[in-house]
Design a protein around this motif. Sequence first.
Motif, PDB file in Angstrom:
ATOM      1  N   ARG A  18      -1.375   2.479  -4.814  1.00 39.57           N
ATOM      2  CA  ARG A  18      -0.481   2.377  -5.963  1.00 39.57           C
ATOM      3  C   ARG A  18      -1.273   3.029  -6.930  1.00 39.57           C
ATOM      4  O   ARG A  18       0.141   3.246  -7.612  1.00 39.57           O
ATOM      5  N   TRP A  69      12.446  -4.403  -9.691  1.00 38.11           N
ATOM      6  CA  TRP A  69      10.707  -4.646  -9.028  1.00 38.11           C
ATOM      7  C   TRP A  69       9.918  -5.403  -9.701  1.00 38.11           C
ATOM      8  O   TRP A  69       9.463  -5.813  -9.846  1.00 38.11           O
ATOM      9  N   ILE A  90      -6.129  -6.260  -6.972  1.00 35.18           N
ATOM     10  CA  ILE A  90      -4.268  -6.460  -6.333  1.00 35.18           C
ATOM     11  C   ILE A  90      -3.605  -6.386  -7.471  1.00 35.18           C
ATOM     12  O   ILE A  90      -2.647  -5.075  -7.668  1.00 35.18           O
ATOM     13  N   VAL A 150       3.936   2.363   0.174  1.00 34.49           N
ATOM     14  CA  VAL A 150       3.328   1.028   0.109  1.00 34.49           C
ATOM     15  C   VAL A 150       4.350   0.026   0.595  1.00 34.49           C
ATOM     16  O   VAL A 150       5.388   0.594  -0.121  1.00 34.49           O
ATOM     17  N   TRP A 151       4.259  -0.628   1.498  1.00 40.25           N
ATOM     18  CA  TRP A 151       5.502  -1.366   1.584  1.00 40.25           C
ATOM     19  C   TRP A 151       5.983  -2.471   0.935  1.00 40.25           C
ATOM     20  O   TRP A 151       4.953  -3.212  -0.063  1.00 40.25           O
ATOM     21  N   THR A 152       6.735  -2.535  -0.113  1.00 37.62           N
ATOM     22  CA  THR A 152       6.970  -3.955  -0.853  1.00 37.62           C
ATOM     23  C   THR A 152       8.437  -4.675  -1.093  1.00 37.62           C
ATOM     24  O   THR A 152       9.398  -3.989  -0.286  1.00 37.62           O
ATOM     25  N   THR A 153       8.001  -5.350  -1.134  1.00 35.47           N
ATOM     26  CA  THR A 153       9.807  -6.474  -0.970  1.00 35.47           C
ATOM     27  C   THR A 153       9.859  -7.362  -2.375  1.00 35.47           C
ATOM     28  O   THR A 153      11.463  -7.720  -2.262  1.00 35.47           O
ATOM     29  N   PHE A 154       9.474  -7.005  -3.613  1.00 35.88           N
ATOM     30  CA  PHE A 154      10.286  -7.296  -4.545  1.00 35.88           C
ATOM     31  C   PHE A 154      11.253  -6.964  -5.365  1.00 35.88           C
ATOM     32  O   PHE A 154      11.964  -8.181  -5.013  1.00 35.88           O
ATOM     33  N   ARG A 194     -11.236  -6.437   6.031  1.00 38.16           N
ATOM     34  CA  ARG A 194     -10.284  -7.302   7.604  1.00 38.16           C
ATOM     35  C   ARG A 194     -10.719  -8.573   7.675  1.00 38.16           C
ATOM     36  O   ARG A 194     -12.396  -8.604   7.717  1.00 38.16           O
TER      37      ARG A 194
HETATM   38  C1  LIG Z   1       5.411  -7.750   4.431  1.00 40.36           C
HETATM   39  C2  LIG Z   1       5.418  -7.461   2.968  1.00 40.36           C
HETATM   40  C3  LIG Z   1       5.726  -7.004   1.633  1.00 40.36           C
HETATM   41  C4  LIG Z   1       5.005  -6.479   0.956  1.00 40.36           C
HETATM   42  N1  LIG Z   1       5.210  -7.186  -0.762  1.00 40.36           N
HETATM   43  C5  LIG Z   1       4.359  -5.724  -1.382  1.00 40.36           C
HETATM   44  C6  LIG Z   1       5.463  -6.071  -2.849  1.00 40.36           C
HETATM   45  O1  LIG Z   1       5.976  -6.736  -3.085  1.00 40.36           O
HETATM   46  N2  LIG Z   1       4.270  -5.531  -3.219  1.00 40.36           N
HETATM   47  C7  LIG Z   1       3.208  -4.990  -3.599  1.00 40.36           C
HETATM   48  O2  LIG Z   1       2.925  -4.639  -4.629  1.00 40.36           O
HETATM   49  N3  LIG Z   1       2.450  -4.770  -1.518  1.00 40.36           N
HETATM   50  C8  LIG Z   1       3.923  -5.091  -1.509  1.00 40.36           C
HETATM   51  N4  LIG Z   1       2.895  -5.347   0.460  1.00 40.36           N
HETATM   52  C9  LIG Z   1       1.380  -4.737  -0.080  1.00 40.36           C
HETATM   53  C10 LIG Z   1       0.685  -5.362   0.456  1.00 40.36           C
HETATM   54  O3  LIG Z   1       0.126  -6.228  -0.374  1.00 40.36           O
HETATM   55  C11 LIG Z   1      -0.705  -4.539   1.158  1.00 40.36           C
HETATM   56  O4  LIG Z   1      -0.205  -3.855   2.003  1.00 40.36           O
HETATM   57  C12 LIG Z   1      -1.628  -5.334   1.306  1.00 40.36           C
HETATM   58  O5  LIG Z   1      -2.582  -5.119  -0.250  1.00 40.36           O
HETATM   59  C13 LIG Z   1      -2.550  -4.335   1.828  1.00 40.36           C
HETATM   60  O6  LIG Z   1      -3.304  -3.033   1.070  1.00 40.36           O
HETATM   61  P1  LIG Z   1      -4.389  -2.466   2.309  1.00 40.36           P
HETATM   62  O7  LIG Z   1      -2.820  -1.952   3.325  1.00 40.36           O
HETATM   63  O8  LIG Z   1      -4.487  -1.726   1.301  1.00 40.36           O
HETATM   64  O9  LIG Z   1      -5.163  -3.167   2.565  1.00 40.36           O
HETATM   65  C14 LIG Z   1       3.499  -6.317   1.107  1.00 40.36           C
HETATM   66  C15 LIG Z   1       3.269  -5.841   1.680  1.00 40.36           C
HETATM   67  C16 LIG Z   1       3.473  -6.651   3.328  1.00 40.36           C
HETATM   68  C17 LIG Z   1       3.650  -6.482   5.088  1.00 40.36           C
END
Ligand SMILES: Cc1cc2nc3c(=O)[nH]c(=O)nc-3n(C[C@H](O)[C@H](O)[C@H](O)COP(=O)(O)O)c2cc1C
Length: 206
Positions: A18, A69, A90, A150-154, A194
């Motif tokens: 991010r 978002w 985070i 970064v996977w986001t779903t907001f 983890r």
């Molecule tokens: C299903 C899912 C939904 C997520 N939604 C969001 C989100 O909306 N916004 C965001 O900033 N990160 C989001 N994340 C990212 C997670 O916060 C992130 O993968 C987690 O903090 C692990 O980070 P790392 O891989 O650096 O350890 C999402 C991840 C997953 C798997």
Amino acid sequence: MILDLSPDELLSTTRAVRKRLDLTRAVEHDVLEDCLRLAQQAPTASYSQNWHFVVVTDPERRAALAELWRDVAGPYLERRQSANAQFVRIGEAVRHLAAHLHEVPVHVIPCVEGRVEDKPAAWTASIYGSIIPAAWSFMLAARSRGLGTVWTTFHLMHERKAAEILGIPYEQVTQVALIPVAYTIGTEFKPGRRKPLDTMVHWDRW
Ligand SMILES: Cc1cc2nc3c(=O)[nH]c(=O)nc-3n(C[C@H](O)[C@H](O)[C@H](O)COP(=O)(O)O)c2cc1C
């Protein structure tokens, strides 16, 4: 450019990026296509390969998506205030992305044909399961080329509005994420922290 990463390094260092997204550097069309071609090799429940990727580079559309978002991220950050150090870290990173999402050069929205509302769990699993492996492959391929994601779903809380912005046929197609994509600032990333494996692995029975 392909980074010199072993398969294990790739799998353990594809982080949620991010703060280290380079907002000043364009991402080439053909690099994105290479990543998407690799993503297509992932499994899907349907022989018809019912997945779609909407790749958004248009600044006005990115700004509109970022607005949706932020509208969800803001209250989320308010609710999730905590003294826990990892949470705080985070939260700061999410706040940073919220402020800059419109500047991230590419937003990728993986989508799948079908909708899950009122479907049995097994059906839902196969709809989401048809797109999520492909989207993760895209993220791994991106990492191997020096890109951060970064996977986001907001934004999914406003999925219908996002569909209108992008012309996605909402009634037939489900969006599953919004993945910001940019070159990373530096290419070194460490494995994430983890839980111990034995807290989540169950041999032979739970
Ligand atoms: C299903 C899912 C939904 C997520 N939604 C969001 C989100 O909306 N916004 C965001 O900033 N990160 C989001 N994340 C990212 C997670 O916060 C992130 O993968 C987690 O903090 C692990 O980070 P790392 O891989 O650096 O350890 C999402 C991840 C997953 C798997």
